[in-house]
Motif scaffolding. Structure first.
Motif, mmCIF file in Angstrom:
data_model
loop_
_atom_site.group_PDB
_atom_site.id
_atom_site.type_symbol
_atom_site.label_atom_id
_atom_site.label_comp_id
_atom_site.label_asym_id
_atom_site.label_seq_id
_atom_site.Cartn_x
_atom_site.Cartn_y
_atom_site.Cartn_z
ATOM 1 N N GLY A 278 28.441 13.535 15.429
ATOM 2 C CA GLY A 278 29.429 12.470 15.515
ATOM 3 C C GLY A 278 29.754 11.789 14.199
ATOM 4 N N LYS A 279 30.683 10.829 14.263
ATOM 5 C CA LYS A 279 31.252 10.185 13.074
ATOM 6 C C LYS A 279 30.230 9.396 12.263
ATOM 7 N N THR A 280 29.433 8.570 12.933
ATOM 8 C CA THR A 280 28.516 7.685 12.211
ATOM 9 C C THR A 280 27.525 8.484 11.372
ATOM 10 N N TYR A 281 26.947 9.490 11.981
ATOM 11 C CA TYR A 281 25.998 10.337 11.258
ATOM 12 C C TYR A 281 26.695 11.061 10.104
ATOM 13 N N MET A 282 27.886 11.605 10.367
ATOM 14 C CA MET A 282 28.615 12.327 9.321
ATOM 15 C C MET A 282 28.921 11.415 8.139
ATOM 16 N N ASN A 283 29.413 10.224 8.411
ATOM 17 C CA ASN A 283 29.745 9.304 7.324
ATOM 18 C C ASN A 283 28.519 8.933 6.506
ATOM 19 N N ALA A 284 27.392 8.800 7.175
ATOM 20 C CA ALA A 284 26.158 8.478 6.467
ATOM 21 C C ALA A 284 25.756 9.625 5.536
ATOM 22 N N GLU A 285 25.907 10.854 6.016
ATOM 23 C CA GLU A 285 25.563 12.005 5.188
ATOM 24 C C GLU A 285 26.538 12.161 4.020
ATOM 25 N N LEU A 286 27.828 11.991 4.285
ATOM 26 C CA LEU A 286 28.828 12.141 3.218
ATOM 27 C C LEU A 286 28.671 11.063 2.149
ATOM 28 N N SER A 287 28.185 9.892 2.551
ATOM 29 C CA SER A 287 28.002 8.805 1.582
ATOM 30 C C SER A 287 26.924 9.121 0.550
ATOM 31 N N LYS A 288 26.098 10.126 0.826
ATOM 32 C CA LYS A 288 25.041 10.518 -0.109
ATOM 33 C C LYS A 288 25.551 11.445 -1.209
ATOM 34 N N LEU A 289 26.698 12.087 -0.972
ATOM 35 C CA LEU A 289 27.167 13.125 -1.889
ATOM 36 C C LEU A 289 27.525 12.628 -3.293
ATOM 37 N N PRO A 290 28.174 11.451 -3.446
ATOM 38 C CA PRO A 290 28.482 11.025 -4.818
ATOM 39 C C PRO A 290 27.245 10.938 -5.704
ATOM 40 N N SER A 291 26.137 10.481 -5.147
ATOM 41 C CA SER A 291 24.902 10.407 -5.928
ATOM 42 C C SER A 291 24.314 11.793 -6.158
ATOM 43 N N GLY A 301 35.396 14.042 -4.520
ATOM 44 C CA GLY A 301 35.403 13.530 -3.157
ATOM 45 C C GLY A 301 35.166 14.595 -2.104
ATOM 46 N N THR A 302 35.473 14.205 -0.856
ATOM 47 C CA THR A 302 35.208 15.068 0.290
ATOM 48 C C THR A 302 36.486 15.312 1.086
ATOM 49 N N ALA A 303 36.448 16.371 1.889
ATOM 50 C CA ALA A 303 37.552 16.691 2.796
ATOM 51 C C ALA A 303 36.954 17.016 4.159
ATOM 52 N N ILE A 304 37.552 16.468 5.202
ATOM 53 C CA ILE A 304 37.044 16.679 6.552
ATOM 54 C C ILE A 304 38.029 17.535 7.333
ATOM 55 N N HIS A 305 37.531 18.618 7.877
ATOM 56 C CA HIS A 305 38.338 19.522 8.693
ATOM 57 C C HIS A 305 37.996 19.291 10.160
ATOM 58 N N SER A 306 38.989 18.910 10.931
ATOM 59 C CA SER A 306 40.313 18.436 10.563
ATOM 60 C C SER A 306 40.620 17.220 11.432
ATOM 61 N N TYR A 307 41.734 16.551 11.161
ATOM 62 C CA TYR A 307 42.084 15.349 11.935
ATOM 63 C C TYR A 307 42.026 15.592 13.427
ATOM 64 N N GLU A 308 42.522 16.739 13.868
ATOM 65 C CA GLU A 308 42.609 17.039 15.299
ATOM 66 C C GLU A 308 41.239 17.048 15.981
ATOM 67 N N TYR A 309 40.206 17.424 15.233
ATOM 68 C CA TYR A 309 38.850 17.461 15.795
ATOM 69 C C TYR A 309 38.028 16.238 15.399
ATOM 70 N N TRP A 310 38.340 15.681 14.238
ATOM 71 C CA TRP A 310 37.610 14.508 13.750
ATOM 72 C C TRP A 310 37.903 13.271 14.572
ATOM 73 N N LYS A 311 39.162 13.048 14.905
ATOM 74 C CA LYS A 311 39.551 11.842 15.612
ATOM 75 C C LYS A 311 38.827 11.681 16.964
ATOM 76 N N PRO A 312 38.748 12.721 17.803
ATOM 77 C CA PRO A 312 38.061 12.553 19.094
ATOM 78 C C PRO A 312 36.543 12.700 19.011
ATOM 79 N N LEU A 313 36.016 12.934 17.800
ATOM 80 C CA LEU A 313 34.583 13.090 17.635
ATOM 81 C C LEU A 313 33.851 11.837 18.117
ATOM 82 N N LYS A 314 32.726 12.016 18.762
ATOM 83 C CA LYS A 314 31.981 10.858 19.254
ATOM 84 C C LYS A 314 31.513 10.015 18.078
ATOM 85 N N GLU A 315 31.302 8.735 18.368
ATOM 86 C CA GLU A 315 30.845 7.839 17.309
ATOM 87 C C GLU A 315 29.394 8.153 16.951
#
Length: 315
Positions: A278-291, A301-315
């Motif tokens: 889900g979104k919360t876990y993904m955002n936490a992992e992506l936030s580690k990448l700049p370091s 930066g990052t790119a998320i594939h794709s809006y159609e699947y990301w938007k309904p992803l569970k929190e």
């Protein structure tokens, strides 16, 4: 006019001004040095902001839910959209959405590509796509312009890639890349990018056993997006462990690199996508990448594939 009694006071004022000037100069130098160090460590200039991109394949969504797309973009910090362009539609179909996106601080790049676009016989389709974007930008207002072209051409998914035909397909693909780069450069405002899977860096050019197709693609484009489809940032078989070779090449060549992740359910295994987490876990992992990727100035930066699947992803 000053008399002799005023002269010491004048010297005192002058000395004081010189001292203040020196202090300001030292502070300015220190600030510039700090910015330079930050830029070196993070890969971003003082004017640049880390990119967070998403793919939007269903072109009709910009007509049916433009505000929802941009609201979601704002909520998720997205500032770049790879928008699939259907060149059978008129320019006016895209102008309203791109203008709204521009006003919201979101750049739009034209997304196009099929596996078969790696074949020479389909070069006219690629050129028609590039020509459409160039013509669109010529007629569009500044806030409606497309900022780049992003190619997703994956001939390596064709069955023929795993046969003796691979060398021929690679040569055709390279010829198509050279052709669309040359054509796209007719509009110098366009940034040209492409997707590259992380594992392609083991495949060498048919006529150069010292250069991989990944390195060659990076050298040709302004910006590349490395598809590092894993569901954790660090450790073995992680996002950050899969991309150093591509980022090293991008560093050396002075190119920009994004790292892409997947949100679509995958039959290849749960570790490939953030679909289960889900979104919360993904955002936490992506936030580690700049370091984690800070040694690479090419990383932007990052790119998320794709809006159609990301938007309904569970929190």
């Amino acid at each position: 006019m000053s008399n002799e009694n005023d002269f010491p006071s004048f010297l005192h004022v002058t000395a004081h001004l010189e001292e203040r000037t020196m202090k300001m100069a030292r502070r300015t130098f220190g600030f510039i040095l700090l910015l330079s160090m930050f830029s070196f460590l993070t890969g971003f200039s003082a004017e640049e902001k880390e990119l967070k991109a998403t793919y939007l394949w269903q072109t009709t969504l910009i007509a049916t839910e433009p505000d929802q797309i941009l609201t979601f973009a704002k909520e998720q910090g997205v500032n770049l959209v790879y928008l699939k362009i259907d060149i059978t539609r008129k320019a006016s179909y895209y102008q309203s959405f791109i203008k709204k996106a521009s006003e919201a601080g979101v750049k739009v790049q034209a997304l196009g590509g099929l596996a078969s676009w790696g074949l020479e016989q389909n070069r006219p389709k690629i050129m028609a796509f590039v020509d459409w974007v160039i013509a669109y930008n010529k007629s569009a207002a500044d806030t409606e312009k497309i900022s780049g072209i992003h190619f997703d051409i994956e001939p390596y998914v064709m069955p023929e890639w795993k046969t003796a035909e691979q060398a021929s397909i690679m040569r055709q693909w390279m010829g198509n890349v050279d052709a669309y780069i040359e054509r796209a450069q007719l509009d110098p405002t366009l940034e040209i990018g492409c997707d590259i899977p992380f594992w392609l860096d083991k495949t060498y050019l048919p006529d150069d056993s010292t250069t991989t197709i990944s390195e060659w693609l990076i050298s040709k484009h302004d910006q590349i997006t490395v598809m590092a489809y894993r569901d954790r940032a660090d450790g073995s078989n992680s996002i950050s462990s899969l991309v150093p070779q591509e980022l090293n090449w991008a560093d050396q060549l002075g190119k920009k690199a994004l790292v892409a992740v997947e949100t679509k359910e995958s039959s290849e295994g749960n570790f490939v996508t953030f679909y289960e987490e889900g979104k919360t876990y993904m955002n936490a992992e992506l936030s580690k990448l700049p370091s984690l990727l800070s040694p690479h100035p090419s990383y932007v930066g990052t790119a998320i594939h794709s809006y159609e699947y990301w938007k309904p992803l569970k929190e």
